[in-house]
Design a protein around this motif. Structure first.
Motif, short mmCIF file in Angstrom:
data_model
loop_
_atom_site.label_atom_id
_atom_site.label_comp_id
_atom_site.label_asym_id
_atom_site.label_seq_id
_atom_site.Cartn_x
_atom_site.Cartn_y
_atom_site.Cartn_z
N ALA A 1 0.81 -1.21 0.00
CA ALA A 1 0.00 0.00 0.00
C ALA A 1 0.85 1.27 0.00
CB ALA A 1 -0.94 0.01 1.21
N ALA A 2 2.02 1.24 0.63
CA ALA A 2 2.85 2.44 0.73
C ALA A 2 3.29 2.97 -0.63
CB ALA A 2 4.04 2.18 1.64
N PRO A 3 3.86 2.15 -1.53
CA PRO A 3 4.23 2.68 -2.85
C PRO A 3 3.03 3.10 -3.69
CG PRO A 3 5.32 0.58 -2.46
CD PRO A 3 4.35 0.79 -1.35
N LYS A 4 1.90 2.39 -3.54
CA LYS A 4 0.70 2.77 -4.28
C LYS A 4 0.23 4.16 -3.86
CE LYS A 4 -1.17 -1.83 -5.13
NZ LYS A 4 -2.28 -2.75 -4.84
N ARG A 5 0.28 4.44 -2.56
CA ARG A 5 -0.12 5.75 -2.06
C ARG A 5 0.83 6.82 -2.56
NH1 ARG A 5 1.20 9.02 1.95
NH2 ARG A 5 -0.39 10.40 2.76
N ALA A 6 2.14 6.55 -2.53
CA ALA A 6 3.13 7.51 -3.02
C ALA A 6 2.91 7.79 -4.51
CB ALA A 6 4.54 7.00 -2.77
N GLN A 7 2.62 6.77 -5.28
CA GLN A 7 2.35 6.94 -6.71
C GLN A 7 1.09 7.78 -6.93
OE1 GLN A 7 4.17 6.26 -9.26
NE2 GLN A 7 2.71 6.81 -10.81
N GLN A 8 0.07 7.55 -6.12
CA GLN A 8 -1.17 8.32 -6.24
C GLN A 8 -0.92 9.80 -5.95
OE1 GLN A 8 -4.20 7.25 -3.42
NE2 GLN A 8 -5.80 8.32 -4.53
N ILE A 9 -0.10 10.09 -4.96
CA ILE A 9 0.24 11.47 -4.63
C ILE A 9 1.00 12.12 -5.79
CG2 ILE A 9 1.65 12.93 -3.11
CD1 ILE A 9 0.90 10.97 -0.83
N ARG A 10 1.97 11.39 -6.36
CA ARG A 10 2.73 11.93 -7.50
C ARG A 10 1.81 12.21 -8.68
NH1 ARG A 10 6.68 8.29 -5.82
NH2 ARG A 10 5.93 6.68 -7.24
N MET A 11 0.89 11.29 -8.96
CA MET A 11 -0.03 11.47 -10.08
C MET A 11 -0.95 12.68 -9.85
SD MET A 11 0.90 9.33 -12.29
CE MET A 11 -0.42 9.49 -13.47
N ASN A 12 -1.38 12.89 -8.62
CA ASN A 12 -2.23 14.05 -8.31
C ASN A 12 -1.48 15.36 -8.55
OD1 ASN A 12 -4.43 12.50 -7.63
ND2 ASN A 12 -4.00 12.53 -5.44
N HIS A 13 -0.18 15.37 -8.27
CA HIS A 13 0.60 16.58 -8.48
C HIS A 13 0.85 16.85 -9.96
CE1 HIS A 13 1.26 17.48 -4.32
NE2 HIS A 13 1.82 16.31 -4.08
N LEU A 14 0.84 15.81 -10.78
CA LEU A 14 1.13 15.97 -12.20
C LEU A 14 -0.11 16.24 -13.04
CD1 LEU A 14 3.71 13.08 -12.68
CD2 LEU A 14 4.17 15.53 -12.47
N LYS A 15 -1.29 16.15 -12.44
CA LYS A 15 -2.52 16.35 -13.20
C LYS A 15 -2.58 17.76 -13.77
CE LYS A 15 -5.73 13.10 -11.18
NZ LYS A 15 -6.94 12.94 -10.39
N THR A 16 -3.09 17.84 -14.99
CA THR A 16 -3.29 19.14 -15.61
C THR A 16 -4.75 19.29 -15.96
OG1 THR A 16 -2.85 18.25 -17.80
CG2 THR A 16 -0.98 19.17 -16.60
N GLY A 17 -5.14 20.47 -16.33
CA GLY A 17 -6.53 20.68 -16.70
C GLY A 17 -7.27 21.40 -15.60
N GLY A 18 -8.56 21.54 -15.80
CA GLY A 18 -9.38 22.28 -14.86
C GLY A 18 -9.68 21.50 -13.60
N GLY A 19 -10.13 22.21 -12.63
CA GLY A 19 -10.54 21.56 -11.39
C GLY A 19 -9.39 21.42 -10.41
N LYS A 20 -9.77 21.04 -9.19
CA LYS A 20 -8.77 20.83 -8.15
C LYS A 20 -8.21 19.42 -8.25
CE LYS A 20 -9.84 21.83 -3.88
NZ LYS A 20 -10.58 22.09 -2.64
N PRO A 21 -6.92 19.26 -7.96
CA PRO A 21 -6.38 17.90 -7.91
C PRO A 21 -6.98 17.13 -6.74
CG PRO A 21 -4.72 19.49 -7.22
CD PRO A 21 -5.92 20.27 -7.69
N ASP A 22 -7.03 15.84 -6.85
CA ASP A 22 -7.56 15.00 -5.77
C ASP A 22 -6.68 15.14 -4.54
OD1 ASP A 22 -9.55 14.09 -7.44
OD2 ASP A 22 -8.41 12.34 -8.09
#
Length: 101
Positions: free
Chosen positions: A63-84
């Motif tokens: 679960a730890a690497p999956k959570r870290a990956q999810q955080i990285r992906m949230n920071h890289l999101k582009t487009g409208g709206g707030k990141p998760d």
């Protein structure tokens, strides 16, 4: 109150925190060695079964690497709206740091 753990009862946050601290303090627990002296050191006094603790530790390591990956992906999101928003989890952060040393 019954002192034997139930297989269906989920571990509390305190128990998970205790497990992480135990593994951090005693690296012998996650050692691959399987001789008699190492096995004696691995036995604990927590009223959880060894298989339950091993299974929980394996799940935390996944679960730890999956959570870290999810955080990285949230920071890289582009487009409208707030990141998760991913809420902080000290336990998973400690597990992740323990394996990146």
């Amino acid at each position: 109150m019954d002192s034997t753990p139930s297989k269906n009862k989920a571990m509390s946050k305190d128990e998970i925190h205790c497990l992480v601290e135990l593994v951090e303090a005693n690296k012998i627990i996650i050692s691959k060695e399987a001789n008699a002296s190492t096995n004696r050191l691995k036995d604990g006094t927590i009223p959880r079964q060894k298989d339950q603790l091993k299974s929980k530790w394996d799940n935390l390591k996944k679960a730890a690497p999956k959570r870290a990956q999810q955080i990285r992906m949230n920071h890289l999101k582009t487009g409208g709206g707030k990141p998760d928003y991913t809420p902080p989890d000290e336990t998973l952060s400690r597990v992740l740091i323990g394996f990146n040393m």
